[in-house]
Write a protein that holds these residues in place. Structure first.
Motif, PDB file in Angstrom:
ATOM      1  N   VAL A 297     -28.178 -50.870 101.667  1.00 43.98           N
ATOM      2  CA  VAL A 297     -28.813 -50.567 100.382  1.00 43.98           C
ATOM      3  C   VAL A 297     -29.517 -51.830  99.914  1.00 43.98           C
ATOM      4  N   ASN A 298     -30.819 -51.693  99.645  1.00 41.85           N
ATOM      5  CA  ASN A 298     -31.538 -52.847  99.134  1.00 41.85           C
ATOM      6  C   ASN A 298     -31.402 -52.898  97.623  1.00 41.85           C
ATOM      7  N   LEU A 299     -31.019 -54.033  97.139  1.00 40.83           N
ATOM      8  CA  LEU A 299     -30.795 -54.165  95.706  1.00 40.83           C
ATOM      9  C   LEU A 299     -32.070 -54.638  95.033  1.00 40.83           C
ATOM     10  N   PRO A 300     -32.248 -54.241  93.782  1.00 39.94           N
ATOM     11  CA  PRO A 300     -33.438 -54.723  93.056  1.00 39.94           C
ATOM     12  C   PRO A 300     -33.340 -56.225  92.822  1.00 39.94           C
ATOM     13  N   ASP A 301     -34.491 -56.861  92.642  1.00 44.17           N
ATOM     14  CA  ASP A 301     -34.502 -58.289  92.337  1.00 44.17           C
ATOM     15  C   ASP A 301     -33.790 -58.517  91.015  1.00 44.17           C
ATOM     16  N   GLY A 302     -33.238 -59.669  90.883  1.00 45.09           N
ATOM     17  CA  GLY A 302     -32.634 -60.014  89.591  1.00 45.09           C
ATOM     18  C   GLY A 302     -31.180 -59.646  89.505  1.00 45.09           C
ATOM     19  N   LEU A 303     -30.720 -58.780  90.409  1.00 44.76           N
ATOM     20  CA  LEU A 303     -29.295 -58.438  90.357  1.00 44.76           C
ATOM     21  C   LEU A 303     -28.467 -59.537  91.002  1.00 44.76           C
ATOM     22  N   GLN A 304     -29.070 -60.150  92.051  1.00 52.30           N
ATOM     23  CA  GLN A 304     -28.302 -61.176  92.737  1.00 52.30           C
ATOM     24  C   GLN A 304     -27.968 -62.319  91.797  1.00 52.30           C
ATOM     25  N   TRP A 305     -26.693 -62.677  91.810  1.00 51.62           N
ATOM     26  CA  TRP A 305     -26.147 -63.702  90.898  1.00 51.62           C
ATOM     27  C   TRP A 305     -26.442 -63.343  89.452  1.00 51.62           C
ATOM     28  N   LEU A 306     -26.687 -62.060  89.189  1.00 53.40           N
ATOM     29  CA  LEU A 306     -26.979 -61.587  87.840  1.00 53.40           C
ATOM     30  C   LEU A 306     -28.109 -62.398  87.208  1.00 53.40           C
ATOM     31  N   GLY A 307     -28.974 -62.924  88.063  1.00 50.93           N
ATOM     32  CA  GLY A 307     -30.097 -63.705  87.556  1.00 50.93           C
ATOM     33  C   GLY A 307     -29.705 -65.087  87.082  1.00 50.93           C
ATOM     34  N   LEU A 308     -28.492 -65.514  87.392  1.00 50.85           N
ATOM     35  CA  LEU A 308     -28.026 -66.816  86.903  1.00 50.85           C
ATOM     36  C   LEU A 308     -28.415 -67.949  87.840  1.00 50.85           C
ATOM     37  N   GLY A 309     -28.848 -67.617  89.026  1.00 53.23           N
ATOM     38  CA  GLY A 309     -29.031 -68.665  90.022  1.00 53.23           C
ATOM     39  C   GLY A 309     -27.750 -68.828  90.796  1.00 53.23           C
ATOM     40  N   GLN A 310     -27.875 -69.328  92.005  1.00 54.84           N
ATOM     41  CA  GLN A 310     -26.729 -69.290  92.903  1.00 54.84           C
ATOM     42  C   GLN A 310     -25.541 -70.098  92.384  1.00 54.84           C
TER      43      GLN A 310
ATOM     44  N   LEU B 258     -13.790 -54.044  90.987  1.00 58.90           N
ATOM     45  CA  LEU B 258     -14.333 -55.275  90.413  1.00 58.90           C
ATOM     46  C   LEU B 258     -14.683 -56.259  91.531  1.00 58.90           C
ATOM     47  N   ALA B 259     -13.798 -56.337  92.521  1.00 58.07           N
ATOM     48  CA  ALA B 259     -14.053 -57.208  93.660  1.00 58.07           C
ATOM     49  C   ALA B 259     -15.334 -56.790  94.367  1.00 58.07           C
ATOM     50  N   ALA B 260     -15.519 -55.462  94.517  1.00 59.01           N
ATOM     51  CA  ALA B 260     -16.723 -54.966  95.180  1.00 59.01           C
ATOM     52  C   ALA B 260     -17.955 -55.399  94.401  1.00 59.01           C
ATOM     53  N   LEU B 261     -17.895 -55.277  93.080  1.00 61.08           N
ATOM     54  CA  LEU B 261     -19.039 -55.698  92.254  1.00 61.08           C
ATOM     55  C   LEU B 261     -19.311 -57.185  92.456  1.00 61.08           C
ATOM     56  N   MET B 262     -18.253 -57.981  92.488  1.00 61.76           N
ATOM     57  CA  MET B 262     -18.431 -59.414  92.651  1.00 61.76           C
ATOM     58  C   MET B 262     -19.018 -59.731  94.015  1.00 61.76           C
ATOM     59  N   ASN B 263     -18.775 -58.850  94.962  1.00 58.66           N
ATOM     60  CA  ASN B 263     -19.341 -59.056  96.286  1.00 58.66           C
ATOM     61  C   ASN B 263     -20.807 -58.625  96.323  1.00 58.66           C
ATOM     62  N   VAL B 264     -21.082 -57.503  95.657  1.00 60.63           N
ATOM     63  CA  VAL B 264     -22.434 -56.953  95.685  1.00 60.63           C
ATOM     64  C   VAL B 264     -23.444 -57.965  95.155  1.00 60.63           C
ATOM     65  N   ILE B 265     -23.086 -58.645  94.071  1.00 59.71           N
ATOM     66  CA  ILE B 265     -24.090 -59.521  93.459  1.00 59.71           C
ATOM     67  C   ILE B 265     -24.297 -60.823  94.231  1.00 59.71           C
ATOM     68  N   GLN B 266     -23.555 -60.976  95.339  1.00 59.83           N
ATOM     69  CA  GLN B 266     -23.737 -62.220  96.086  1.00 59.83           C
ATOM     70  C   GLN B 266     -24.847 -62.140  97.128  1.00 59.83           C
ATOM     71  N   SER B 267     -25.376 -60.938  97.376  1.00 59.91           N
ATOM     72  CA  SER B 267     -26.402 -60.841  98.419  1.00 59.91           C
ATOM     73  C   SER B 267     -27.460 -59.827  98.018  1.00 59.91           C
ATOM     74  N   PRO B 268     -28.605 -59.870  98.658  1.00 65.29           N
ATOM     75  CA  PRO B 268     -29.689 -58.964  98.281  1.00 65.29           C
ATOM     76  C   PRO B 268     -29.510 -57.544  98.817  1.00 65.29           C
ATOM     77  N   GLN B 269     -28.524 -57.340  99.672  1.00 64.92           N
ATOM     78  CA  GLN B 269     -28.329 -56.019 100.271  1.00 64.92           C
ATOM     79  C   GLN B 269     -26.852 -55.655 100.228  1.00 64.92           C
ATOM     80  N   VAL B 270     -26.573 -54.342 100.308  1.00 65.01           N
ATOM     81  CA  VAL B 270     -25.178 -53.932 100.444  1.00 65.01           C
ATOM     82  C   VAL B 270     -24.962 -53.405 101.853  1.00 65.01           C
ATOM     83  N   ASP B 271     -24.017 -54.006 102.546  1.00 65.74           N
ATOM     84  CA  ASP B 271     -23.655 -53.570 103.892  1.00 65.74           C
ATOM     85  C   ASP B 271     -22.629 -52.447 103.769  1.00 65.74           C
ATOM     86  N   PRO B 272     -22.945 -51.267 104.310  1.00 64.93           N
ATOM     87  CA  PRO B 272     -21.977 -50.164 104.172  1.00 64.93           C
ATOM     88  C   PRO B 272     -20.684 -50.449 104.918  1.00 64.93           C
TER      89      PRO B 272
END
Lengths: 330, 307, 501
Positions: free
Chosen positions: B138-151, B216-230
């Protein structure tokens, strides 16, 4: 005390119901997929279910003692790699390599046995540890990438050809099945396994060699996993570190589906065989009915839950009626 | 009082490993890679907390890896649909809670053994997901990664969140009645019932909470990368259980602390990178983790013996 | 007269098909000790479990303080001031004493904050009230059984219970602890608490009870003031018949010494320097207080915890059983105290239980022989008079006394030379008790050497040819059979003859 409310004997034995399910599956897929019922496909079915079937057979006595062995899938991978290593790098001929692999499998089972029977540690966690350890060793030996191929055709005969009209490994599988059936249902060893599963302390007080016999169950499991590894390698013609990933779960599923109680004591080898058949037919049949493979996985999970609920249902109703747990004796 | 030496020994093992690294591979302590490592392990910590709650309650949950994957993919899809992050998070948490509650219902409500129930749900969710998504990322929209905070800021946020949550849970486990009820039920369910605690409700709660933590853990993982690996979360349940066991939580229920779980996870998580830094082949990681688990249970067994 | 504290009317309860209670009436007044008596299976446990809210009755009414209480659940029962001290304390082994008390005593929602210092203070106070100066931080798993029971009583006191149920509280207590417990019970009564006291020991009833209710087959046979009752009357009420000859006499004089034990001991089991001879055809009773080392001695002989000092000589040969398996092969048999956990395997059929210890003898080569096994079971069912639903009925479906006979059958099948019996009639109803006594005597008559451990003083005196008394882990005294109870008790206490009570 009042005698504990005994479960009313179900009108149908678990195995009978399961047999009906297996037959029904067969008929359904026969109607759905034209190639399903062919002899060739039946052989395919046998070939594909031999490894899981072996692991499930080995798992049955383990679960009967009230234990579990999560390490069999990883051990299959480790043994496949060791077999490849012995054949290719140590220069043994396949028969000798297979023999050595069986010994190594027994030794790996012996590690589980030492920790579980010797140090009295919980099987779930011990085999979780060896699950990781065995797979890790397989990866370390192959450096994660090495694959063993180009086995001689005499060896591949075991996995890909027929002998006396049946796939070669089916003979081996049948032999192990009969041996395990006799062991569980016709020997004092099997009886002792059950006693141990029902009441470990009670078995010790009866003078049964509880520790030794518990150890034997895990050593047997390791040996049969090694056998499964050899057959697996012969069927695919290659050995890799990831061989048998997830097989432990399929084997446990087959055993539980076959009516063996995960708490130990109750269960049968023929039940396990039916469980293996139910899973194998489901997988193979769905492919022939042009359904994606994942549906089989999905249905496997559902079937497992159903089998559990069916097994626990009557007991649960009895308990509900009796309101709560059986009263401990005064 | 007697539980501390156990956690102490895990701490000592960790300290020894860190000392070895400091002596032979100081490169390990470079701030940025270390922070990345910590951020990667933060979700695992939450899953391990959930696993610890379930194990203290004398149950086991091996479906958390599959729950993790399902929640990750669903969250990713919702985000890709353009849902705002808060809505995505709420939906994901609700889904995780529901998945946990289903386990809880099957175990506590129907009285089925947890190892088999969660084995079944594990297979079902994983296979269902594969069927549904056919392995598609799943390709995530821009800005979701790191919630836009920067790495860097994002990683610090994740780490802080995970540690804050761990602290809260540890305090709750000691100082809230509900926390002690977990221990009571794990120690003796019948005694708990006689004390007016409803073991079923507590068990259900433990599984449900574990589901929520996994989400919650899944959410914390999702925002670490630009894609979601199924396939994300494969084997996660075992990693979490391993951390719990190494951390000194008794598999038979009723004893153990989250502080130990943190130490256990730190030890297991340090092994992999440490191998690289100590120029040992990384392929040994899994084997060494397995050996650590075995050592931990063997130590626990030896400790229990004289009593 | 004010309304009774607790009144039960026409209480019924069934488990599956079995009717455990068929319309029981019972009442408890403030400031009385009301003994509840009955054979096993008479419905005592079910009755108290309904009062504590562990079971829900099928029918009948429960009135507390003159107000209908409806079906109780554990919480409600506790709120109404009902507390129960079980024989096996229902405590949390992994948690501290303070927390064990707190979990039962504190009320409030699951999200309330806990006050640990207050928990510890309260625990210290309550423990002091029952005379048990224990550290409230200690984990319950590290406590001895009587200590755990005191924690239970502290818990009842803390709950301000006005209705206290004690289910065979003295079964595992030493004489001193028993005396202390009786003191606590009298104290409770003086404070206006109603105590329901369940016991198998008739002498306790006469020492403590104000009134007695006898249950038989799920019905109340009657409630009487304890003062006017005699022991034979009570027994007749319980079994509905006179027990004629309570203890069968020996038929033959004992033969040669089968077992010679010299200086036997094991440090961590607290057993030291035990010496005695046991003859063929002899019943050697082993009396003593709980904790005197009797069970531990049996466990040493049976290889469960091998000796670290002294010798065991069996028919002239020095033996060292290091596991139950070796002990069985040598000819030892052990019927353990905890029948349901160790004596029989409840889920296995009767026949499988009976053959379990003689696999090697019955099934040469390890192959099961179902016909032989069935014959063995049928023989025992006939010879021992086991009442059951056939040789393949699960052992768990039998009554306690019949389970005990199965446990005995298992060992008789091994053809043992020495039979170790540990509290063989504990928790067994009076009818079955007499049968088991006859069986034991019969076995001795066939030349078996029997070591009979029993805390039931009349039993150990009536059954034994000689009585060994253990104290502090060693065998201190050997008395002839039929010795005066006072003498046995005095030896057990290590005092001159003035009685303990």
């Amino acid at each position: 005390m009042s005698p504990s409310p005994t479960v009313p004997r179900p009108a149908l034995r678990h195995e009978t119901v399961l047999l009906a399910v297996v037959v029904l599956e067969w008929l359904c897929f026969h109607a759905l997929g034209p190639r399903f019922g062919t002899l060739e496909n039946s052989f395919d079915l046998l070939r594909h279910s031999a490894e899981i079937g072996l692991l499930a057979l080995a798992m049955t006595p383990v679960i009967l003692t009230g234990g579990i062995d999560l390490s069999v899938g990883s051990l299959l991978g480790l043994c496949a790699v060791l077999f490849g290593k012995l054949w290719r790098d140590a220069g043994l001929d396949p028969a000798a390599a297979a023999g050595c692999t069986l010994v190594l499998g027994a030794l790996a089972g012996g590690l589980n046995a030492t920790l579980i029977a010797g140090l009295r540690l919980p099987p779930l966690i011990v085999t979780l540890g060896t699950y990781s350890l065995f797979r890790g060793l397989a990866e370390a030996i192959t450096r994660g990438a090495d694959t063993f191929t180009n086995f001689p055709s005499a060896f591949l005969f075991l996995g890909q050809e027929r002998w006396l009209g049946l796939p070669t490994q089916a003979w081996l599988f049948a032999a192990v099945a009969i041996a395990v059936w006799l062991l569980v249902h016709r020997t004092t060893f099997g009886r002792a396994c059950r006693a141990q599963g029902f009441a470990p302390e009670g078995a010790r007080y009866a003078g049964l060699p509880a520790g030794r016999q518990l150890a034997a169950v895990y050593v047997l499991s390791g040996t049969i996993a090694a056998l499964a590894a050899v057959i697996y390698t012969a069927r695919l013609g290659q050995a890799r570190a990831d061989a048998g990933t997830g097989y432990e779960l399929l084997a446990i599923t087959a055993v539980v589906l076959g009516g063996t109680s995960i708490f130990g004591g109750r269960g049968s080898v023929h039940g396990t065989l039916l469980g293996v058949a139910a899973l194998a037919i489901l997988n193979n049949g769905l492919v022939h009915a042009r359904q994606p493979r994942e549906v089989a996985g999905l249905l496997t999970g559902a079937l497992l839950l159903l089998a559990l609920a069916a097994g626990t249902g009557p007991k649960l109703w009895a308990a509900r009626r009796a309101r709560a747990t059986p009263p401990p004796s005064p | 009082m007697k539980a501390w030496p156990r956690e102490l020994s895990v701490g000592l093992a960790l300290a020894a490993l860190l000392a070895a690294l400091a002596a032979f591979a100081p490169g390990f302590f470079a701030p940025q890679p270390l922070l990345s490592l910590a951020a990667r392990e933060a979700p695992v910590l939450l899953v391990a907390c959930g696993a610890a709650m379930v194990i203290v309650c004398r149950q086991i949950d091996i479906s958390s890896g599959s729950q993790f994957a399902v929640v990750s993919v669903v969250a990713g899809l919702l985000a890709a649909e353009g849902w705002p992050p808060a809505a995505v998070a709420t939906a994901a948490l609700a889904l995780g809670t529901a998945l946990g509650a289903l386990n809880g219902f099957l175990v506590a409500g129907l009285g089925l053994p947890s190892i088999v129930v969660t084995l079944a749900t594990m297979v079902t969710w994983r296979e269902g997901l594969r069927w549904w998504r056919q392995g598609a990322f799943v390709n995530l929209p821009d800005g979701l990664q790191w919630l836009g905070l920067g790495q860097t800021a994002g990683q610090w946020t994740l780490l802080a969140t995970a540690l804050a949550l761990l602290t809260l849970l540890a305090l709750a486990a000691r100082h809230l009645a509900a926390g002690r009820h977990l221990y009571a039920v794990g120690s003796d369910a019948e005694a708990a019932r006689l004390a007016g605690i409803r073991p079923g409700a507590v068990t259900f709660g433990a599984f449900t909470a574990a589901g929520a933590l996994t989400a919650l853990a899944a959410l914390m993982n999702v925002i670490q990368s630009p894609q979601v690996d199924p396939k994300s979360g494969t084997g996660l349940e075992l990693k979490a259980i391993a951390a719990v066991v190494v951390g000194g939580v008794a598999i038979a229920g009723g004893r153990g602390r989250l502080a130990g779980v943190l130490l256990g996870l730190l030890l297991l998580a340090t092994v992999g990178p440490a191998l690289t830094h100590l120029r040992i082949e990384a392929h040994w990681e899994k084997a060494i983790q397995g050996a650590i688990i075995l050592l931990a249970v063997a130590a626990e067994g030896a400790r229990r013996r004289p009593a | 007269m004010s309304a009774p504290l607790l009144e039960l009317r026409r209480l019924t309860k069934s488990f599956g098909g079995a009717r455990a209670l068929r319309g029981v009436d019972f009442d408890l007044r403030a400031g009385e000790v009301h003994a509840l008596l009955g054979e096993n299976g008479a419905g005592k446990s079910t009755l108290i479990r309904i009062v504590t809210g562990a079971h829900r009755p099928d029918g009948g009414t429960i009135t507390v303080d003159g107000r209908p209480a409806g079906p109780l659940d554990p919480r409600t029962a506790q709120r109404l001031g009902i507390a129960c001290i079980y024989q096996q304390p229902a405590l949390f082994p992994d948690l501290s004493i303070a927390e064990n008390l707190a979990l039962r005593l504190e009320t409030g929602g699951p999200l309330r904050r806990l006050d640990w210092p207050a928990r510890h203070r309260r625990a210290t106070t309550l423990l002091a009230r029952v005379g048990a100066p224990l550290d409230p931080r200690r984990e319950v798993r590290d406590l001895s059984m009587p200590e755990q029971q005191l924690v239970e009583i502290a818990c009842a006191l803390g709950a301000g219970a006005r209705i206290v149920i004690m289910d065979e509280p003295t079964a595992a207590l030493t004489q001193t602890e028993q005396t202390r417990l009786h003191g606590v019970v009298r104290e409770l009564r003086a404070q206006g608490t109603g105590v329901i006291y369940i016991t198998h020991r008739l002498e306790e009833i006469f020492a403590l009870a104000d009134r007695v209710t006898v249950l038989r087959d799920g019905e109340s046979v009657g409630t009487r003031p304890a003062a006017g009752l005699t022991e034979p009357e009570l027994i007749r009420l319980m079994v509905g018949r006179e027990v004629a000859q309570p203890y069968p006499p020996a038929e033959h004089p004992p033969g040669d010494a089968v077992l010679r034990v010299r200086g036997l001991g094991r440090r961590d089991a607290g057993v030291r320097d035990v010496s005695f001879d046991l003859h063929a055809g002899e019943i050697l009773g082993l009396a003593g207080l709980v904790g005197a080392g009797r069970t531990e001695l049996a466990r040493i002989l049976f290889g469960l915890t091998p000796a670290d000092a002294g010798t065991i000589e069996l028919r002239g040969r020095i033996v060292r059983p290091r596991s139950p398996r070796e002990a069985v092969q040598l000819g030892f048999a052990y019927v353990p105290e905890d029948r349901r956990r160790h004596g029989v395997i409840l889920d296995l059929p009767l026949a499988h239980n009976a053959s379990l210890a003689s696999h090697r003898r019955l099934f040469p080569g390890g192959w099961l022989r179902p016909a032989a096994e069935r014959r063995l079971a049928e023989d025992f069912i006939r010879d021992l008079g086991i009442r059951c639903g056939g040789p393949f009925a699960p052992a768990g479906s039998l009554s306690g006394g019949n389970q005990q006979k199965v446990a005995l059958a298992r060992w008789l099948a091994t053809g043992p030379q020495v039979l170790l019996l540990d509290e063989p009639t504990q928790g067994v109803d009076i009818g079955a008790k007499a049968e088991i006594h006859r069986l034991i005597r019969g076995l001795a008559g066939q030349g078996l050497a029997v070591l009979l451990i029993s805390s039931d003083l009349p039993e150990v005196i009536g059954m034994s040819d000689r009585i060994g008394v253990m104290r502090g882990g060693t065998l201190t005294t050997l008395l002839p059979g039929g010795a005066a109870p006072d003498a046995v008790m005095a030896a057990a206490l290590g005092r001159a003859t003035e009685a303990a009570r």
